[in-house]
Enzyme design. Structure first.
Site, short mmCIF file in Angstrom:
data_model
loop_
_atom_site.label_atom_id
_atom_site.label_comp_id
_atom_site.label_asym_id
_atom_site.label_seq_id
_atom_site.Cartn_x
_atom_site.Cartn_y
_atom_site.Cartn_z
N ASP A 53 39.19 38.73 42.72
CA ASP A 53 39.07 40.19 42.63
C ASP A 53 37.92 40.63 41.73
O ASP A 53 37.97 41.68 41.09
CB ASP A 53 40.38 40.83 42.12
CG ASP A 53 41.57 40.37 42.93
OD1 ASP A 53 41.44 40.34 44.16
OD2 ASP A 53 42.61 40.03 42.34
N LYS A 65 33.33 40.51 44.72
CA LYS A 65 32.37 39.72 45.52
C LYS A 65 31.89 40.48 46.74
O LYS A 65 30.71 40.44 47.09
CB LYS A 65 33.03 38.40 45.95
CG LYS A 65 33.39 37.49 44.79
CD LYS A 65 34.12 36.26 45.25
CE LYS A 65 35.55 36.49 45.65
NZ LYS A 65 36.47 36.84 44.57
N GLY A 73 40.94 39.84 49.83
CA GLY A 73 40.74 41.24 50.22
C GLY A 73 39.44 41.69 49.61
O GLY A 73 39.37 41.98 48.42
N HIS A 74 38.38 41.69 50.39
CA HIS A 74 37.07 42.07 49.87
C HIS A 74 36.80 43.53 50.19
O HIS A 74 36.69 43.92 51.35
CB HIS A 74 35.98 41.15 50.44
CG HIS A 74 36.11 39.74 49.94
ND1 HIS A 74 35.39 38.68 50.41
CD2 HIS A 74 36.90 39.23 48.95
CE1 HIS A 74 35.73 37.58 49.75
NE2 HIS A 74 36.65 37.90 48.87
N GLN A 125 38.78 34.36 46.44
CA GLN A 125 39.53 34.07 45.19
C GLN A 125 38.53 33.77 44.07
O GLN A 125 37.46 34.35 44.07
CB GLN A 125 40.53 32.92 45.40
CG GLN A 125 41.71 33.27 46.30
CD GLN A 125 41.41 33.16 47.76
OE1 GLN A 125 40.89 32.16 48.21
NE2 GLN A 125 41.73 34.17 48.54
N SER A 185 27.06 46.00 37.85
CA SER A 185 27.61 47.03 38.71
C SER A 185 28.30 48.09 37.86
O SER A 185 29.08 47.78 36.97
CB SER A 185 28.62 46.41 39.68
OG SER A 185 29.26 47.43 40.41
P1 IMP Z 1 48.09 32.19 47.82
O1 IMP Z 1 46.64 31.88 47.92
O2 IMP Z 1 48.51 33.36 48.67
O3 IMP Z 1 48.95 30.99 48.04
O4 IMP Z 1 48.39 32.65 46.31
C1 IMP Z 1 48.26 31.75 45.21
C2 IMP Z 1 47.83 32.49 43.95
O5 IMP Z 1 46.50 32.96 44.12
C3 IMP Z 1 48.65 33.75 43.63
O6 IMP Z 1 48.71 33.89 42.23
C4 IMP Z 1 47.83 34.88 44.22
O7 IMP Z 1 48.10 36.10 43.58
C5 IMP Z 1 46.43 34.37 43.95
N1 IMP Z 1 45.47 34.88 44.92
C6 IMP Z 1 45.31 34.50 46.20
N2 IMP Z 1 44.31 35.16 46.77
C7 IMP Z 1 43.81 35.98 45.85
C8 IMP Z 1 42.72 36.90 45.83
O8 IMP Z 1 41.98 37.08 46.82
N3 IMP Z 1 42.51 37.55 44.66
C9 IMP Z 1 43.26 37.33 43.55
N4 IMP Z 1 44.27 36.48 43.52
C10 IMP Z 1 44.55 35.80 44.66
#
Ligand code: IMP
Length: 424
Positions: A15, A18, A42-43, A224, A407
């Site tokens: 988050d 990016k 979620g970009h 991520q 930014s």
């Molecule tokens: P998963 O990737 O859905 O299995 O989640 C594993 C961990 O990564 C959790 O703590 C999620 O909140 C975190 N996570 C997964 N995708 C994102 C992202 O795009 N942004 C921030 N945290 C993420």
């Protein structure tokens, strides 16, 4: 002459913003490629007053003439992808000529989502806080050599292979209570894969080799962040893929000697969504203020993000692991107006001070906080406030690479480029 693939990735817990940076620098790259993760990402991109959230499709999709590749390291939920494509169409973007999908990318089935939910429910208090998009179970099937890939959609035994995998999942789900009903989603999934088959499916490793050989630059877009990496993140509170620069090689089929710049994206503070250690977390009104001002709520799940001060040991770790050559600092405007901000310059672990990331911080480490003068909101278009420049200089000195982009708001236009002024 052969061109390079630059990598852009998150240097914190995801988050970082990016999507915005990719969108800003996309004109320099004919091809943007996602290399890992899936619809857990979620970009968010905001321009011309409109907000767009992308989950699977690379963030170059709004630029005409840019090709967007979903690489082999990504896991694709066909239902989510089709919704994304329909959303883009409604916004006037027809992806057909702009989107390429690797045949080697793995597919998320409705049963993978059910397994994700079941696994989290079973973990109880020690749950990871997964986005429940089926990411973990899909990567488990990939490494377990059971997975279904996009290329399988072109085979005539798809139904049989799908059935086999679903039966395996159903045996696992039988051990769990209150599992979501995956059957209800089956027809939607089948309809979505039928549409997926009609997209431009490619062997991305060959496509990228040809692209680079022809002198066209490629930007690999991470999802991520480094501290959620399966190997180097705060395990087990991590995601299931390689979020680091090395992941761009395996997730796209591009060799390491083709990598050029590695751009690390970080926020002027830290956030984390889901469970797991977060040394600089603020549990007070200040944390709440950052959350509100920075709109720190998940773009995929809507969950409130935990907020805290910038963590230099973690940022330095990200610079090292990824070979980051330059940094982009996001959301400097969110801290504007504070008299004083804090920087975590080191950790105290077992009575010792260290600037390095320890093997395990799940038991908690104490942040050593350094006060810095706050900065006002930036008024002039071409100059950063002096106190913000000092904050940036302190970061550069600590991590050894320059901050080349700052930014100051969500819009494409609220972006300032800085001279590369690396401290020693
Ligand atoms: P998963 O990737 O859905 O299995 O989640 C594993 C961990 O990564 C959790 O703590 C999620 O909140 C975190 N996570 C997964 N995708 C994102 C992202 O795009 N942004 C921030 N945290 C993420």
């Amino acid at each position: 002459m052969s061109a390079r693939m630059d990598v852009l990735l998150g240097a914190q817990w995801g988050d970082e913003g990016k999507g915005k940076v990719v969108d800003v620098i996309a004109p320099e790259y004919p091809v943007i490629a996602r290399f890992q993760g899936g619809p857990n990402a979620g970009h968010t991109l905001i321009f011309e007053g409109r907000k767009h959230v992308l989950h699977t499709i690379p963030s170059g999709v709004f630029r005409e003439g840019t090709l967007n590749l979903v690489g082999n390291g990504v896991v694709i939920d066909p239902i989510v992808l089709m919704k994304e494509i329909d959303g883009l169409k409604a916004a006037g973007v027809d992806v057909r000529d702009r989107l390429l999908i690797s045949r080697r990318a793995h597919l998320i089935l409705p049963t993978h989502r059910a397994l994700d939910a079941a696994s989290e429910a079973e973990k109880g208090k020690s749950k990871i806080g997964s986005t429940l998009k089926g990411i973990g179970p899909t990567y488990m099937d990939k490494t377990g050599r059971n997975g279904l890939r996009v290329g399988d959609l072109e085979r005539n035994d798809l139904g049989e292979r799908y059935g086999q995998l679903v039966r395996k999942h159903e045996r696992l789900l039988a051990n769990h209570e209150n599992v979501p009903d995956h059957r209800a989603m089956e027809q939607e999934w089948m309809d979505a894969v039928a549409r997926l088959r009609e997209l431009r499916l490619v062997d991305s490793e060959h496509f990228l080799e040809d692209t680079l050989r022809s002198g066209q630059r490629v930007l690999a877009e991470g999802a991520q962040g480094t501290l959620l990496d399966i190997d180097f993140g705060t395990y087990p509170f991590v995601t299931s893929s390689s979020t680091i620069s090395a992941g761009a090689c395996t997730g796209l089929g591009v060799p390491p000697n083709r990598i050029g710049k590695v751009v690390g994206i970080f926020k002027a503070y830290c956030t984390r969504v889901g469970s797991g250690p977060f040394p600089t977390e603020l549990h007070d009104a200040l944390g709440e203020q950052i959350r509100q001002v920075g709109h720190e709520f998940g773009s995929t799940t809507g969950r409130a993000r935990r907020c805290g001060w910038l963590d230099l040991p973690a940022l330095r770790y990200a610079v090292t692991i990824n070979g980051i050559t330059e940094l982009a600092m996001m959301k400097a405007d969110v801290l504007a107006g504070m008299d004083q901000v804090m920087l975590c310059s080191a950790y105290r672990v077992d009575g010792r001070t260290t600037e390095r990331m320890p093997y395990d911080i799940t038991g908690g480490v104490e942040p050593v906080l350094e006060p810095m003068e706050g900065w006002p909101a930036s008024t002039a278009n071409d100059q950063l406030p002096a106190a913000l420049e000092r904050y940036i200089a302190r970061i550069e000195a600590a991590v050894g690479v320059p901050v080349t982009l700052v930014s100051l708001g969500p819009d494409r236009a609220q972006t300032m480029l800085r001279d590369a002024s690396v401290a020693q």
